[in-house]
Design an enzyme around this catalytic site. Structure first.
Site, short mmCIF file in Angstrom:
data_model
loop_
_atom_site.label_atom_id
_atom_site.label_comp_id
_atom_site.label_asym_id
_atom_site.label_seq_id
_atom_site.Cartn_x
_atom_site.Cartn_y
_atom_site.Cartn_z
N CYS A 146 -15.70 7.13 -29.02
CA CYS A 146 -14.69 8.19 -29.16
C CYS A 146 -14.39 8.53 -30.62
O CYS A 146 -13.63 9.46 -30.90
CB CYS A 146 -13.39 7.77 -28.47
SG CYS A 146 -13.64 7.29 -26.77
N HIS B 163 -5.65 8.19 -30.87
CA HIS B 163 -6.63 8.35 -29.78
C HIS B 163 -5.94 7.93 -28.48
O HIS B 163 -5.27 6.91 -28.42
CB HIS B 163 -7.86 7.47 -30.07
CG HIS B 163 -8.78 7.37 -28.89
ND1 HIS B 163 -9.31 8.49 -28.27
CD2 HIS B 163 -9.25 6.30 -28.21
CE1 HIS B 163 -10.07 8.09 -27.27
NE2 HIS B 163 -10.05 6.77 -27.19
N GLU C 296 -20.18 11.35 -26.53
CA GLU C 296 -20.79 10.13 -26.00
C GLU C 296 -21.26 10.39 -24.57
O GLU C 296 -21.46 9.47 -23.79
CB GLU C 296 -19.86 8.93 -26.11
CG GLU C 296 -18.51 9.11 -25.51
CD GLU C 296 -17.61 7.90 -25.74
OE1 GLU C 296 -17.98 6.81 -25.30
OE2 GLU C 296 -16.52 8.08 -26.33
N1 CAA Z 1 5.16 0.93 -12.23
C1 CAA Z 1 5.13 1.00 -13.58
N2 CAA Z 1 4.21 0.31 -14.34
C2 CAA Z 1 3.29 -0.43 -13.68
C3 CAA Z 1 3.27 -0.54 -12.28
C4 CAA Z 1 4.27 0.18 -11.54
N3 CAA Z 1 4.31 0.13 -10.22
N4 CAA Z 1 2.23 -1.36 -11.94
C5 CAA Z 1 1.63 -1.74 -13.09
N5 CAA Z 1 2.27 -1.19 -14.14
C6 CAA Z 1 1.93 -1.28 -15.56
C7 CAA Z 1 1.51 -2.66 -16.03
O1 CAA Z 1 2.62 -3.47 -16.32
C8 CAA Z 1 0.70 -2.30 -17.27
O2 CAA Z 1 1.57 -2.01 -18.33
P1 CAA Z 1 1.45 -2.80 -19.75
O3 CAA Z 1 0.05 -2.59 -20.21
O4 CAA Z 1 2.43 -2.10 -20.62
O5 CAA Z 1 1.75 -4.21 -19.44
C9 CAA Z 1 0.03 -0.97 -16.88
O6 CAA Z 1 0.76 -0.49 -15.75
C10 CAA Z 1 -1.44 -1.08 -16.48
O7 CAA Z 1 -1.53 -2.12 -15.55
P2 CAA Z 1 -2.72 -3.18 -15.66
O8 CAA Z 1 -2.84 -3.68 -17.07
O9 CAA Z 1 -2.57 -4.16 -14.57
O10 CAA Z 1 -3.93 -2.20 -15.32
P3 CAA Z 1 -5.46 -2.52 -15.18
O11 CAA Z 1 -5.81 -3.81 -15.79
O12 CAA Z 1 -5.86 -2.24 -13.79
O13 CAA Z 1 -6.08 -1.33 -16.06
C11 CAA Z 1 -6.90 -0.81 -18.24
C12 CAA Z 1 -5.66 -1.02 -17.38
C13 CAA Z 1 -7.58 -2.15 -18.48
C14 CAA Z 1 -6.53 -0.21 -19.59
C15 CAA Z 1 -7.86 0.15 -17.49
O14 CAA Z 1 -7.25 1.40 -17.29
C16 CAA Z 1 -9.19 0.34 -18.19
O15 CAA Z 1 -10.10 -0.48 -18.12
N6 CAA Z 1 -9.35 1.53 -18.86
C17 CAA Z 1 -10.59 1.86 -19.56
C18 CAA Z 1 -10.64 1.23 -20.92
C19 CAA Z 1 -9.66 1.82 -21.89
O16 CAA Z 1 -9.22 2.94 -21.75
N7 CAA Z 1 -9.34 1.05 -22.94
C20 CAA Z 1 -8.45 1.52 -23.99
C21 CAA Z 1 -8.85 1.00 -25.33
S1 CAA Z 1 -10.57 1.37 -25.65
C22 CAA Z 1 -10.57 2.99 -26.16
O17 CAA Z 1 -9.56 3.53 -26.51
C23 CAA Z 1 -11.87 3.73 -26.15
C24 CAA Z 1 -11.92 4.61 -24.96
O18 CAA Z 1 -11.54 5.76 -25.00
C25 CAA Z 1 -12.44 4.04 -23.72
#
Ligand code: CAA
Length: 386
Positions: free
Chosen positions: A113, A235, A81
């Site tokens: 992916c 994945h 991609e």
């Molecule tokens: N110590 C330990 N854990 C902590 C922490 C700390 N100090 N601070 C936060 N966390 C934890 C949170 O509790 C959370 O855990 P849970 O999900 O188990 O509740 C985790 O860290 C992440 O925190 P947030 O949810 O607040 O993080 P975020 O919203 O900033 O980002 C995300 C998370 C949305 C997945 C972001 O990384 C993102 O947008 N990623 C890209 C999209 C993606 O990868 N999506 C996955 C599905 S899509 C797919 O698989 C296709 C692909 O390849 C893209």
């Protein structure tokens, strides 16, 4: 006579630089625990100036060609991609770099992916019709999100090549397969953008919905019960996503111990924690990590869940072949991961911006692999042996 068909060789590659997530957390004023434990990522691979999906793909496949030669490979399918051209398949450059025969076909497949799994299914079909032919499947991607976006911590880069044949030496793929497709905008990259758009939390929800839907379809089509699958590979956009997926699936399937199902994923996460997201290659990087690091026996069943945003998902399984471990080059990817040069935050940002350049340019010689992108000259990408 019916032949088993599946993966007879597997080999991976990554880039020459890496950026640690502790450095990202420090620059952002975020707790490192959010990245190290919360999403389960330690590092991201970053391409050098002369590395792209073509050099990565060729670097991943070169050891396979060295071992098996080119004569029986009649098809090269490259899943990505991170397309470098709207028309020409990136695999044609790889075909030349690897010295494949002129009487081989080359095509590129896309569905976020997921497409390496479509490529694998395509390969299985070709080999079923022509058991003397082999198909080279390569997944190659550079995962990029906007600077300062939520996805930034989940970038990465790498390529994984698999040779598909009859009487495979590593894993025979079983015919049952479960599918799920739904039109959603969880993650996508319109033609005018070099970075993905993502609705991060929504993407996690759709991924989890796809896990149970694809698994249910798999079981309804004669797939194995959860309890008879020894290990699973999911994945891994970030390794914690695989843990969430297993938790959801194990509960859904009525597993005796959800916690032990989740901890059984550990050996699938060793490479991905350091690579970052490798998009199409990610689930197969998990498989390679498992094959290298787990003690598994012949005949044991490995479940594979492939997810591509947009979204398409597939659940299928394969069984390990006697002596499979001799064919997987244990430690080869770790050598590449260890050889990467660490970069700091300023350099990481400069490189991120520089990667958006367009028009003609020459590159700096930085890559550690056998092939390099020399530059773009009169709109033609020029590759050479390093
Ligand atoms: N110590 C330990 N854990 C902590 C922490 C700390 N100090 N601070 C936060 N966390 C934890 C949170 O509790 C959370 O855990 P849970 O999900 O188990 O509740 C985790 O860290 C992440 O925190 P947030 O949810 O607040 O993080 P975020 O919203 O900033 O980002 C995300 C998370 C949305 C997945 C972001 O990384 C993102 O947008 N990623 C890209 C999209 C993606 O990868 N999506 C996955 C599905 S899509 C797919 O698989 C296709 C692909 O390849 C893209």
């Amino acid at each position: 006579m019916t032949h088993a068909i599946g993966i007879t060789d597997i080999s991976a590659a990554t880039t020459s630089l890496f950026f640690p997530l502790t450095s990202l957390a420090e620059a952002q004023g975020t707790s490192p625990g959010k990245y190290l434990r919360g999403i389960g990522q330690h590092e991201m691979s970053v391409p050098g100036d002369d590395e792209d999906i073509v050099t990565l793909a060729a670097r991943a496949a070169a050891p396979i060609i060295e071992r098996h030669g080119t004569k029986e490979i009649r098809t090269l399918v490259l899943a990505t991609e991170t397309g470098i051209d709207q028309s020409k398949a990136a695999g044609i450059y790889v075909h030349e770099l690897l010295g494949l025969e002129h009487n081989a076909r080359v095509v590129e497949l896309k569905e976020a992916c997921y497409s390496a799994t479509a490529a694998l299914q395509f390969a299985l079909g070709i080999v079923a019709r022509n058991p003397d032919e082999k198909v080279l499947v390569i997944a190659s991607d550079i995962a990029r999100y906007e600077l300062d976006s939520s996805g930034e911590a989940t970038q990465g880069a790498g390529a994984l090549a698999m040779l598909v044949s009859a009487d495979p030496a590593i894993m025979a793929i079983e015919p049952a397969s479960g599918l799920f497709t739904e039109n959603v905008h969880d993650f996508w990259r319109p033609n005018d953008r070099s970075t993905a758009l993502v609705d991060g939390r929504f993407s996690v929800t759709v991924y989890l919905r796809a896990v149970t839907a694809a698994y249910d379809d798999y079981v309804s089509r004669g797939g194995a019960e959860f309890s008879s699958i020894a290990r699973m590979c999911f994945h891994q956009p970030f390794t914690k996503m695989a843990a969430k997926a297993m938790q959801t699936l194990a509960k859904h399937a009525g597993a005796q111990s959800v916690a032990s199902a989740v901890s059984s994923l550990e050996e699938t996460m060793i490479h991905n924690r350091r690579l970052g997201n490798t998009y199409t290659a990610s689930v197969y990087m998990g498989l390679l990590s498992l094959l290298e690091n787990a003690e598994l026996g012949a005949g044991e069943r490995i479940g594979i869940f492939s997810y591509g945003s947009g979204a398409v998902a597939e659940f299928f399984a394969g069984t390990l072949v006697e002596g499979y471990r001799e064919h997987v080059r244990p430690g080869a990817l770790t050598v590449q991961l260890d050889a990467r040069r660490e970069i700091g935050y300023e350099e990481y940002r400069e490189r991120h911006i520089r990667a958006d350049r367009t028009g003609d340019y020459e590159t700096r010689a930085e890559g550690k692999g056998p092939f390099r992108l020399a530059g773009v000259r009169e709109s033609v990408r020029v590759y050479e042996k390093a």
